[in-house]
Design a protein around this motif. Structure first.
Motif, mmCIF file in Angstrom:
data_model
loop_
_atom_site.group_PDB
_atom_site.id
_atom_site.type_symbol
_atom_site.label_atom_id
_atom_site.label_comp_id
_atom_site.label_asym_id
_atom_site.label_seq_id
_atom_site.Cartn_x
_atom_site.Cartn_y
_atom_site.Cartn_z
ATOM 1 N N ALA A 94 0.812 -1.215 0.000
ATOM 2 C CA ALA A 94 0.000 0.000 0.000
ATOM 3 C C ALA A 94 0.844 1.264 0.000
ATOM 4 C CB ALA A 94 -0.911 -0.005 1.219
ATOM 5 N N SER A 95 0.351 2.263 -0.680
ATOM 6 C CA SER A 95 1.003 3.567 -0.651
ATOM 7 C C SER A 95 -0.051 4.629 -0.904
ATOM 8 C CB SER A 95 2.076 3.669 -1.727
ATOM 9 O OG SER A 95 1.476 3.752 -2.996
ATOM 10 N N ILE A 96 0.244 5.819 -0.456
ATOM 11 C CA ILE A 96 -0.674 6.924 -0.666
ATOM 12 C C ILE A 96 -0.856 7.180 -2.154
ATOM 13 C CG2 ILE A 96 -0.886 9.418 -0.402
ATOM 14 C CD1 ILE A 96 0.377 9.045 2.389
ATOM 15 N N ALA A 99 -3.139 4.707 -3.640
ATOM 16 C CA ALA A 99 -4.469 4.889 -3.068
ATOM 17 C C ALA A 99 -5.186 6.030 -3.780
ATOM 18 C CB ALA A 99 -4.372 5.178 -1.567
ATOM 19 N N VAL A 100 -4.468 7.110 -3.973
ATOM 20 C CA VAL A 100 -5.038 8.263 -4.663
ATOM 21 C C VAL A 100 -5.480 7.869 -6.074
ATOM 22 C CG1 VAL A 100 -4.450 10.492 -5.697
ATOM 23 C CG2 VAL A 100 -3.802 10.008 -3.343
ATOM 24 N N GLU A 101 -4.627 7.150 -6.760
ATOM 25 C CA GLU A 101 -4.976 6.712 -8.109
ATOM 26 C C GLU A 101 -6.218 5.832 -8.107
ATOM 27 O OE1 GLU A 101 -3.341 7.383 -11.237
ATOM 28 O OE2 GLU A 101 -2.616 8.971 -9.916
ATOM 29 N N ILE A 103 -8.681 5.602 -5.995
ATOM 30 C CA ILE A 103 -9.919 6.322 -5.711
ATOM 31 C C ILE A 103 -10.326 7.181 -6.900
ATOM 32 C CG2 ILE A 103 -11.064 7.960 -4.186
ATOM 33 C CD1 ILE A 103 -10.412 5.300 -2.877
ATOM 34 N N LYS A 104 -9.329 7.807 -7.522
ATOM 35 C CA LYS A 104 -9.650 8.609 -8.693
ATOM 36 C C LYS A 104 -10.255 7.757 -9.798
ATOM 37 C CE LYS A 104 -6.315 12.409 -8.459
ATOM 38 N NZ LYS A 104 -5.245 13.073 -9.246
ATOM 39 N N THR A 108 -14.021 2.185 -4.449
ATOM 40 C CA THR A 108 -14.816 2.613 -3.310
ATOM 41 C C THR A 108 -13.940 2.825 -2.084
ATOM 42 O OG1 THR A 108 -16.665 1.336 -4.147
ATOM 43 C CG2 THR A 108 -16.740 1.963 -1.824
ATOM 44 N N HIS A 109 -12.946 1.967 -1.976
ATOM 45 C CA HIS A 109 -12.044 2.089 -0.842
ATOM 46 C C HIS A 109 -10.734 1.393 -1.151
ATOM 47 C CE1 HIS A 109 -11.947 3.665 3.235
ATOM 48 N NE2 HIS A 109 -11.117 2.688 3.525
ATOM 49 N N TYR A 110 -9.772 1.619 -0.269
ATOM 50 C CA TYR A 110 -8.432 1.102 -0.486
ATOM 51 C C TYR A 110 -7.909 0.628 0.861
ATOM 52 C CZ TYR A 110 -3.454 1.388 -1.938
ATOM 53 O OH TYR A 110 -2.143 1.140 -2.237
ATOM 54 N N GLU A 148 6.725 6.082 0.631
ATOM 55 C CA GLU A 148 5.657 6.874 0.032
ATOM 56 C C GLU A 148 6.191 7.753 -1.087
ATOM 57 O OE1 GLU A 148 2.648 6.448 0.437
ATOM 58 O OE2 GLU A 148 2.444 5.436 2.363
ATOM 59 N N ARG A 152 5.332 7.630 -5.062
ATOM 60 C CA ARG A 152 4.771 8.783 -5.760
ATOM 61 C C ARG A 152 5.539 9.074 -7.040
ATOM 62 N NH1 ARG A 152 5.432 14.388 -5.554
ATOM 63 N NH2 ARG A 152 6.476 14.523 -3.545
#
Lengths: 186, 186
Positions: A94-96, A99-101, A103-104, A108-110, A148, A152
DNA sequence: ATGGCTATGCGACAAATTGTCTCAGGTATA
DNA sequence: TATACCTGAGACAATTTGTCGCATAGCCAT
Protein backbone atom coordinates in the motif's frame (compact mmCIF):
# COMPACT_ATOMS: atom_id res chain seq x y z
CA UNK A 1 -9.39 -20.66 -12.31
CA UNK A 2 -12.85 -20.72 -10.82
CA UNK A 3 -16.18 -21.29 -12.43
CA UNK A 4 -18.26 -18.21 -13.15
CA UNK A 5 -21.71 -18.03 -11.76
CA UNK A 6 -23.60 -18.18 -14.99
CA UNK A 7 -26.89 -17.48 -13.40
CA UNK A 8 -26.77 -14.16 -11.79
CA UNK A 9 -30.29 -14.38 -10.52
CA UNK A 10 -28.91 -15.69 -7.28
CA UNK A 11 -30.42 -14.22 -4.20
CA UNK A 12 -26.94 -13.31 -3.02
CA UNK A 13 -25.06 -10.28 -4.23
CA UNK A 14 -22.24 -11.21 -6.59
CA UNK A 15 -18.69 -10.49 -5.55
CA UNK A 16 -15.59 -10.93 -7.67
CA UNK A 17 -12.25 -11.49 -5.97
CA UNK A 18 -9.17 -10.80 -8.06
CA UNK A 19 -5.86 -11.78 -6.51
CA UNK A 20 -3.00 -13.83 -7.82
CA UNK A 21 -2.55 -15.51 -4.47
CA UNK A 22 -4.80 -18.54 -4.69
CA UNK A 23 -4.65 -19.32 -1.02
CA UNK A 24 -5.70 -15.83 -0.17
CA UNK A 25 -8.59 -16.08 -2.62
CA UNK A 26 -9.79 -19.29 -1.10
CA UNK A 27 -9.68 -18.06 2.43
CA UNK A 28 -11.39 -14.81 1.62
CA UNK A 29 -13.87 -16.60 -0.55
CA UNK A 30 -15.00 -18.78 2.29
CA UNK A 31 -15.22 -15.94 4.74
CA UNK A 32 -17.37 -13.88 2.44
CA UNK A 33 -19.57 -16.72 1.35
CA UNK A 34 -20.45 -17.13 4.97
CA UNK A 35 -21.45 -13.51 5.01
CA UNK A 36 -23.90 -13.95 2.22
CA UNK A 37 -22.10 -13.22 -1.01
CA UNK A 38 -21.96 -15.19 -4.17
CA UNK A 39 -18.23 -15.37 -4.81
CA UNK A 40 -16.21 -15.74 -7.97
CA UNK A 41 -12.44 -15.71 -8.08
CA UNK A 42 -9.95 -14.70 -10.75
CA UNK A 43 -6.17 -14.65 -10.63
CA UNK A 44 -5.37 -12.53 -13.63
CA UNK A 45 -6.73 -9.37 -15.16
CA UNK A 46 -7.79 -11.15 -18.31
CA UNK A 47 -9.71 -13.78 -16.42
CA UNK A 48 -11.32 -11.14 -14.30
CA UNK A 49 -12.41 -9.20 -17.34
CA UNK A 50 -13.91 -12.09 -19.18
CA UNK A 51 -15.79 -13.10 -16.08
CA UNK A 52 -17.00 -9.57 -15.55
CA UNK A 53 -18.08 -9.23 -19.14
CA UNK A 54 -20.21 -12.32 -18.84
CA UNK A 55 -21.91 -11.00 -15.77
CA UNK A 56 -20.82 -7.84 -14.07
CA UNK A 57 -20.36 -8.29 -10.34
CA UNK A 58 -22.00 -5.98 -7.87
CA UNK A 59 -18.91 -5.98 -5.71
CA UNK A 60 -15.26 -6.55 -6.42
CA UNK A 61 -12.09 -6.95 -4.42
CA UNK A 62 -9.00 -6.25 -6.48
CA UNK A 63 -5.39 -6.76 -5.55
CA UNK A 64 -3.08 -3.96 -6.60
CA UNK A 65 -0.17 -6.13 -7.56
CA UNK A 66 -1.35 -8.83 -9.93
CA UNK A 67 1.83 -10.66 -10.91
CA UNK A 68 3.18 -8.22 -13.44
CA UNK A 69 0.26 -5.97 -14.15
CA UNK A 70 -1.36 -3.37 -12.01
CA UNK A 71 -4.82 -3.94 -10.64
CA UNK A 72 -5.49 -0.26 -11.23
CA UNK A 73 -6.34 -0.85 -14.86
CA UNK A 74 -8.85 -3.42 -13.77
CA UNK A 75 -10.58 -0.93 -11.52
CA UNK A 76 -11.02 1.33 -14.48
CA UNK A 77 -12.34 -1.43 -16.70
CA UNK A 78 -14.77 -2.77 -14.17
CA UNK A 79 -16.14 0.67 -13.66
CA UNK A 80 -16.57 1.13 -17.36
CA UNK A 81 -18.55 -2.06 -17.52
CA UNK A 82 -20.77 -0.93 -14.71
CA UNK A 83 -20.30 2.32 -12.81
CA UNK A 84 -22.37 0.89 -10.01
CA UNK A 85 -19.84 -1.76 -9.13
CA UNK A 86 -18.38 -1.19 -5.72
CA UNK A 87 -14.69 -1.95 -5.73
CA UNK A 88 -12.32 -2.32 -2.84
CA UNK A 89 -8.66 -2.27 -3.67
CA UNK A 90 -6.53 -4.46 -1.50
CA UNK A 91 -2.77 -4.67 -1.33
CA UNK A 92 0.24 -5.68 0.65
CA UNK A 93 2.19 -2.89 -0.98
CA UNK A 94 0.00 0.00 0.00
CA UNK A 95 1.00 3.57 -0.65
CA UNK A 96 -0.67 6.92 -0.67
CA UNK A 97 0.17 7.40 -4.32
CA UNK A 98 -1.61 4.26 -5.46
CA UNK A 99 -4.47 4.89 -3.07
CA UNK A 100 -5.04 8.26 -4.66
CA UNK A 101 -4.98 6.71 -8.11
CA UNK A 102 -7.34 3.96 -7.13
CA UNK A 103 -9.92 6.32 -5.71
CA UNK A 104 -9.65 8.61 -8.69
CA UNK A 105 -10.31 5.65 -10.92
CA UNK A 106 -13.46 4.93 -9.01
CA UNK A 107 -12.52 2.48 -6.30
CA UNK A 108 -14.82 2.61 -3.31
CA UNK A 109 -12.04 2.09 -0.84
CA UNK A 110 -8.43 1.10 -0.49
CA UNK A 111 -7.12 -1.17 2.22
CA UNK A 112 -3.69 -2.45 3.19
CA UNK A 113 -3.19 -6.12 3.86
CA UNK A 114 -3.56 -7.78 6.16
CA UNK A 115 -7.27 -7.17 6.50
CA UNK A 116 -10.06 -9.31 7.79
CA UNK A 117 -13.37 -9.90 6.11
CA UNK A 118 -15.19 -7.50 8.38
CA UNK A 119 -12.99 -4.62 7.40
CA UNK A 120 -13.70 -5.33 3.78
CA UNK A 121 -17.41 -5.40 4.41
CA UNK A 122 -17.19 -2.09 6.19
CA UNK A 123 -15.23 -0.66 3.31
CA UNK A 124 -17.96 -1.55 0.86
CA UNK A 125 -20.55 0.19 2.94
CA UNK A 126 -18.63 3.30 3.66
CA UNK A 127 -19.61 6.51 1.99
CA UNK A 128 -17.91 9.82 1.92
CA UNK A 129 -17.94 12.12 4.86
CA UNK A 130 -19.77 9.85 7.19
CA UNK A 131 -16.80 8.51 9.05
CA UNK A 132 -14.73 10.75 11.18
CA UNK A 133 -11.27 10.01 9.95
CA UNK A 134 -8.73 10.44 12.70
CA UNK A 135 -5.63 12.35 11.80
CA UNK A 136 -2.63 10.32 12.82
CA UNK A 137 -0.91 11.77 15.80
CA UNK A 138 2.56 10.77 14.76
CA UNK A 139 4.37 11.62 11.61
CA UNK A 140 5.60 8.89 9.33
CA UNK A 141 8.81 7.07 10.12
CA UNK A 142 11.64 7.94 7.79
CA UNK A 143 11.42 4.52 6.22
CA UNK A 144 7.76 4.93 5.51
CA UNK A 145 8.22 8.45 4.22
CA UNK A 146 10.80 7.16 1.78
CA UNK A 147 8.48 4.43 0.63
CA UNK A 148 5.66 6.87 0.03
CA UNK A 149 7.93 9.22 -1.81
CA UNK A 150 9.32 6.52 -4.03
CA UNK A 151 5.84 5.31 -4.82
CA UNK A 152 4.77 8.78 -5.76
CA UNK A 153 7.65 9.43 -8.12
CA UNK A 154 7.19 5.98 -9.55
CA UNK A 155 3.53 6.63 -10.20
CA UNK A 156 4.27 9.97 -11.72
CA UNK A 157 6.65 8.25 -14.08
CA UNK A 158 4.41 5.52 -15.31
CA UNK A 159 6.03 2.91 -13.09
CA UNK A 160 9.26 3.14 -14.94
CA UNK A 161 11.86 1.90 -12.49
CA UNK A 162 14.89 3.03 -14.43
CA UNK A 163 13.61 6.56 -14.86
CA UNK A 164 12.55 6.78 -11.23
CA UNK A 165 15.93 5.59 -10.03
CA UNK A 166 17.65 8.24 -12.09
CA UNK A 167 15.34 10.97 -10.87
CA UNK A 168 15.80 9.92 -7.28
CA UNK A 169 19.50 9.72 -7.80
CA UNK A 170 19.61 6.19 -6.53
CA UNK A 171 20.93 3.05 -8.07
CA UNK A 172 18.41 1.06 -10.06
CA UNK A 173 19.42 -2.08 -8.26
CA UNK A 174 18.72 -0.42 -4.97
CA UNK A 175 15.33 0.82 -6.04
CA UNK A 176 14.52 -2.63 -7.30
CA UNK A 177 15.33 -4.08 -3.93
CA UNK A 178 13.37 -1.47 -2.02
CA UNK A 179 10.32 -2.07 -4.12
CA UNK A 180 10.51 -5.77 -3.58
CA UNK A 181 10.17 -5.30 0.14
CA UNK A 182 6.90 -4.68 1.80
CA UNK A 183 6.34 -1.23 3.14
CA UNK A 184 6.76 -0.80 6.86
CA UNK A 185 3.61 -0.42 8.81
CA UNK A 186 3.31 2.85 10.70
CA UNK B 1 1.13 25.88 -17.74
CA UNK B 2 -1.88 27.10 -15.91
CA UNK B 3 -4.08 29.65 -17.56
CA UNK B 4 -5.26 32.83 -15.96
CA UNK B 5 -8.86 33.23 -15.01
CA UNK B 6 -11.23 34.88 -17.41
CA UNK B 7 -13.67 35.98 -14.78
CA UNK B 8 -11.23 37.27 -12.25
CA UNK B 9 -10.10 40.83 -12.71
CA UNK B 10 -6.55 39.71 -12.10
CA UNK B 11 -4.64 38.26 -14.95
CA UNK B 12 -3.28 35.64 -12.60
CA UNK B 13 -5.19 32.60 -11.41
CA UNK B 14 -6.27 32.86 -7.80
CA UNK B 15 -4.85 30.41 -5.32
CA UNK B 16 -5.84 30.07 -1.69
CA UNK B 17 -3.34 28.62 0.77
CA UNK B 18 -4.77 27.31 4.02
CA UNK B 19 -2.26 26.26 6.64
CA UNK B 20 -1.94 27.16 10.27
CA UNK B 21 1.81 27.47 9.97
CA UNK B 22 2.33 31.09 9.04
CA UNK B 23 5.92 30.66 8.06
CA UNK B 24 5.03 27.87 5.73
CA UNK B 25 2.30 30.02 4.18
CA UNK B 26 4.68 32.88 3.61
CA UNK B 27 7.34 30.76 2.00
CA UNK B 28 4.89 28.96 -0.22
CA UNK B 29 3.15 32.18 -1.02
CA UNK B 30 6.31 33.72 -2.36
CA UNK B 31 7.27 30.69 -4.34
CA UNK B 32 3.89 30.49 -6.02
CA UNK B 33 3.59 34.20 -6.65
CA UNK B 34 6.79 33.90 -8.61
CA UNK B 35 5.13 31.21 -10.62
CA UNK B 36 2.28 33.42 -11.64
CA UNK B 37 -0.48 32.96 -9.11
CA UNK B 38 -2.46 35.48 -7.19
CA UNK B 39 -2.11 34.19 -3.64
CA UNK B 40 -4.31 34.54 -0.61
CA UNK B 41 -3.53 32.91 2.72
CA UNK B 42 -5.76 31.75 5.54
CA UNK B 43 -4.82 30.07 8.79
CA UNK B 44 -8.17 28.77 9.91
CA UNK B 45 -11.11 27.09 8.30
CA UNK B 46 -13.40 30.00 9.08
CA UNK B 47 -11.06 32.51 7.53
CA UNK B 48 -10.65 30.32 4.52
CA UNK B 49 -14.37 30.00 4.08
CA UNK B 50 -15.17 33.65 4.34
CA UNK B 51 -12.44 34.44 1.87
CA UNK B 52 -13.70 31.76 -0.46
CA UNK B 53 -17.26 32.98 -0.21
CA UNK B 54 -16.24 36.44 -1.24
CA UNK B 55 -14.42 35.18 -4.27
CA UNK B 56 -13.96 31.49 -4.89
CA UNK B 57 -10.38 30.62 -5.71
CA UNK B 58 -9.50 28.61 -8.76
CA UNK B 59 -6.88 26.67 -6.86
CA UNK B 60 -6.45 25.80 -3.22
CA UNK B 61 -3.77 24.21 -1.09
CA UNK B 62 -5.20 22.87 2.14
CA UNK B 63 -3.35 21.47 5.11
CA UNK B 64 -4.91 18.40 6.66
CA UNK B 65 -4.24 19.39 10.23
CA UNK B 66 -5.58 22.87 10.89
CA UNK B 67 -4.99 23.39 14.59
CA UNK B 68 -7.80 21.29 15.93
CA UNK B 69 -10.05 20.86 12.95
CA UNK B 70 -9.62 18.70 9.94
CA UNK B 71 -8.89 20.27 6.61
CA UNK B 72 -11.08 17.58 5.08
CA UNK B 73 -14.24 19.52 5.84
CA UNK B 74 -12.77 22.49 4.09
CA UNK B 75 -12.19 20.46 0.96
CA UNK B 76 -15.84 19.57 0.94
CA UNK B 77 -16.99 23.15 1.48
CA UNK B 78 -14.73 24.60 -1.15
CA UNK B 79 -15.99 22.10 -3.63
CA UNK B 80 -19.56 22.93 -2.79
CA UNK B 81 -18.87 26.57 -3.43
CA UNK B 82 -17.34 25.74 -6.78
CA UNK B 83 -16.87 22.21 -8.09
CA UNK B 84 -14.29 23.54 -10.49
CA UNK B 85 -11.84 24.46 -7.77
CA UNK B 86 -8.73 22.36 -7.92
CA UNK B 87 -7.58 21.43 -4.46
CA UNK B 88 -4.33 19.88 -3.33
CA UNK B 89 -4.27 18.51 0.16
CA UNK B 90 -0.94 18.84 1.86
CA UNK B 91 0.13 17.37 5.15
CA UNK B 92 2.89 16.48 7.49
CA UNK B 93 0.73 13.78 9.00
CA UNK B 94 -0.14 11.76 5.97
CA UNK B 95 -2.04 8.52 6.02
CA UNK B 96 -3.76 6.35 3.49
CA UNK B 97 -7.08 6.75 5.25
CA UNK B 98 -7.09 10.51 5.03
CA UNK B 99 -5.78 10.41 1.48
CA UNK B 100 -8.68 8.22 0.43
CA UNK B 101 -11.14 10.50 2.12
CA UNK B 102 -9.63 13.63 0.63
CA UNK B 103 -9.86 12.31 -2.89
CA UNK B 104 -13.41 11.13 -2.33
CA UNK B 105 -14.31 14.59 -1.14
CA UNK B 106 -13.01 15.98 -4.37
CA UNK B 107 -9.40 16.88 -3.76
CA UNK B 108 -7.30 16.84 -6.89
CA UNK B 109 -4.29 15.38 -5.18
CA UNK B 110 -2.80 14.58 -1.82
CA UNK B 111 0.83 15.13 -0.95
CA UNK B 112 2.95 14.43 2.10
CA UNK B 113 5.29 17.14 3.27
CA UNK B 114 7.97 17.99 2.53
CA UNK B 115 7.21 19.02 -1.02
CA UNK B 116 8.54 21.82 -3.13
CA UNK B 117 6.48 24.31 -5.09
CA UNK B 118 7.08 22.59 -8.38
CA UNK B 119 5.64 19.37 -7.11
CA UNK B 120 2.52 21.17 -5.99
CA UNK B 121 2.17 22.70 -9.41
CA UNK B 122 2.52 19.30 -10.97
CA UNK B 123 -0.13 17.98 -8.61
CA UNK B 124 -2.63 20.56 -9.79
CA UNK B 125 -2.15 19.55 -13.36
CA UNK B 126 -2.15 15.88 -12.71
CA UNK B 127 -5.12 13.87 -13.79
CA UNK B 128 -5.86 10.21 -13.53
CA UNK B 129 -4.06 7.76 -15.68
CA UNK B 130 -0.57 9.07 -15.97
CA UNK B 131 1.92 10.46 -18.40
CA UNK B 132 1.55 14.14 -18.03
CA UNK B 133 4.02 16.55 -19.33
CA UNK B 134 7.00 15.38 -17.37
CA UNK B 135 8.07 18.71 -16.01
CA UNK B 136 11.79 18.82 -15.86
CA UNK B 137 11.73 20.09 -12.31
CA UNK B 138 13.32 17.10 -10.73
CA UNK B 139 12.04 16.38 -7.28
CA UNK B 140 14.23 16.05 -4.27
CA UNK B 141 16.52 13.09 -4.02
CA UNK B 142 15.56 10.64 -1.32
CA UNK B 143 18.53 11.80 0.68
CA UNK B 144 17.40 15.38 0.54
CA UNK B 145 13.84 14.45 1.36
CA UNK B 146 15.01 12.60 4.41
CA UNK B 147 17.16 15.47 5.53
CA UNK B 148 14.35 17.99 5.31
CA UNK B 149 11.97 15.68 7.06
CA UNK B 150 14.36 14.98 9.88
CA UNK B 151 14.99 18.65 10.34
CA UNK B 152 11.29 19.37 10.61
CA UNK B 153 10.60 16.67 13.16
CA UNK B 154 13.68 17.66 15.06
CA UNK B 155 12.52 21.25 15.24
CA UNK B 156 9.05 20.21 16.28
CA UNK B 157 10.63 18.35 19.14
CA UNK B 158 12.83 21.07 20.43
CA UNK B 159 15.93 19.60 18.85
CA UNK B 160 15.79 16.60 21.08
CA UNK B 161 17.70 13.94 19.21
CA UNK B 162 16.60 11.02 21.35
CA UNK B 163 12.91 11.86 21.05
CA UNK B 164 13.17 12.48 17.34
CA UNK B 165 14.92 9.18 16.78
CA UNK B 166 12.14 7.37 18.57
CA UNK B 167 9.43 9.15 16.63
CA UNK B 168 11.18 8.47 13.38
CA UNK B 169 11.70 4.90 14.38
CA UNK B 170 15.41 5.05 13.81
CA UNK B 171 18.35 4.35 16.01
CA UNK B 172 19.65 7.32 17.91
CA UNK B 173 23.18 6.51 16.81
CA UNK B 174 22.04 6.60 13.22
CA UNK B 175 20.29 9.91 13.61
CA UNK B 176 23.35 11.25 15.32
CA UNK B 177 25.45 10.26 12.38
CA UNK B 178 23.04 11.64 9.82
CA UNK B 179 22.96 14.98 11.58
CA UNK B 180 26.70 15.09 11.70
CA UNK B 181 26.78 15.08 7.94
CA UNK B 182 26.06 18.08 5.85
CA UNK B 183 22.77 18.97 4.31
CA UNK B 184 22.72 17.15 0.99
CA UNK B 185 22.96 19.34 -2.02
CA UNK B 186 20.67 18.85 -5.02
C1' DA C 1 15.24 -9.77 -39.93
C1' DT C 2 18.80 -7.19 -37.83
C1' DG C 3 20.73 -3.77 -35.10
C1' DG C 4 20.19 -0.03 -31.71
C1' DC C 5 18.13 1.49 -27.62
C1' DT C 6 15.91 0.97 -23.27
C1' DA C 7 13.70 -1.47 -19.42
C1' DT C 8 13.85 -5.38 -16.35
C1' DG C 9 15.19 -9.15 -13.07
C1' DC C 10 18.69 -11.05 -10.62
C1' DG C 11 23.39 -13.09 -8.98
C1' DA C 12 27.75 -11.80 -6.79
C1' DC C 13 31.01 -9.20 -4.20
C1' DA C 14 32.92 -5.01 -2.31
C1' DA C 15 31.88 -0.61 -0.10
C1' DA C 16 29.17 2.00 2.89
C1' DT C 17 25.75 2.60 6.24
C1' DT C 18 23.17 1.02 10.38
C1' DG C 19 22.24 -1.50 14.61
C1' DT C 20 23.92 -2.53 18.94
C1' DC C 21 26.47 -2.10 23.02
C1' DT C 22 29.33 0.56 25.63
C1' DC C 23 31.20 4.20 28.32
C1' DA C 24 31.70 8.97 29.94
C1' DG C 25 30.01 13.12 30.80
C1' DG C 26 26.07 16.98 31.24
C1' DT C 27 21.69 18.88 33.19
C1' DA C 28 17.62 18.96 35.64
C1' DT C 29 14.60 17.69 39.46
C1' DA C 30 12.90 15.53 43.73
C1' DT D 1 22.60 12.83 46.37
C1' DA D 2 19.95 9.72 43.61
C1' DT D 3 17.30 9.38 39.48
C1' DA D 4 16.32 10.09 34.97
C1' DC D 5 16.83 12.16 31.21
C1' DC D 6 19.89 14.00 27.48
C1' DT D 7 24.52 13.91 24.46
C1' DG D 8 28.84 12.45 21.78
C1' DA D 9 31.60 8.95 20.45
C1' DG D 10 34.34 4.21 19.77
C1' DA D 11 34.15 -0.53 18.22
C1' DC D 12 32.32 -4.33 15.72
C1' DA D 13 28.73 -7.01 13.65
C1' DA D 14 24.69 -7.03 10.68
C1' DT D 15 22.45 -5.03 6.75
C1' DT D 16 21.98 -2.39 2.98
C1' DT D 17 23.88 -0.14 -1.20
C1' DG D 18 26.82 0.51 -5.17
C1' DT D 19 28.66 -1.65 -9.00
C1' DC D 20 29.42 -4.97 -11.94
C1' DG D 21 27.69 -8.28 -15.44
C1' DC D 22 24.46 -10.92 -18.16
C1' DA D 23 20.24 -12.64 -20.27
C1' DT D 24 15.60 -11.45 -21.77
C1' DA D 25 12.03 -8.60 -23.71
C1' DG D 26 9.74 -4.77 -26.23
C1' DC D 27 9.96 -1.02 -29.58
C1' DC D 28 11.38 1.20 -33.67
C1' DA D 29 13.70 2.16 -37.85
C1' DT D 30 16.37 0.35 -41.36
Amino acid sequence: MIEPSLTDNSEYPSLLIVDDDEVFCDVLSKALTKRGFSITCAHTIDDALSLAETSTPEYAIVDLKLSSESGLVLVERLRNLDPGTRIVMLTGYASIATAVEAIKLGATHYLAKPVDADEIMAAFERTVGEANIPISAHPLSVGRLEWEYIQRILTENDNNISVTARILNMHRRTLQRKLAKRPLRE
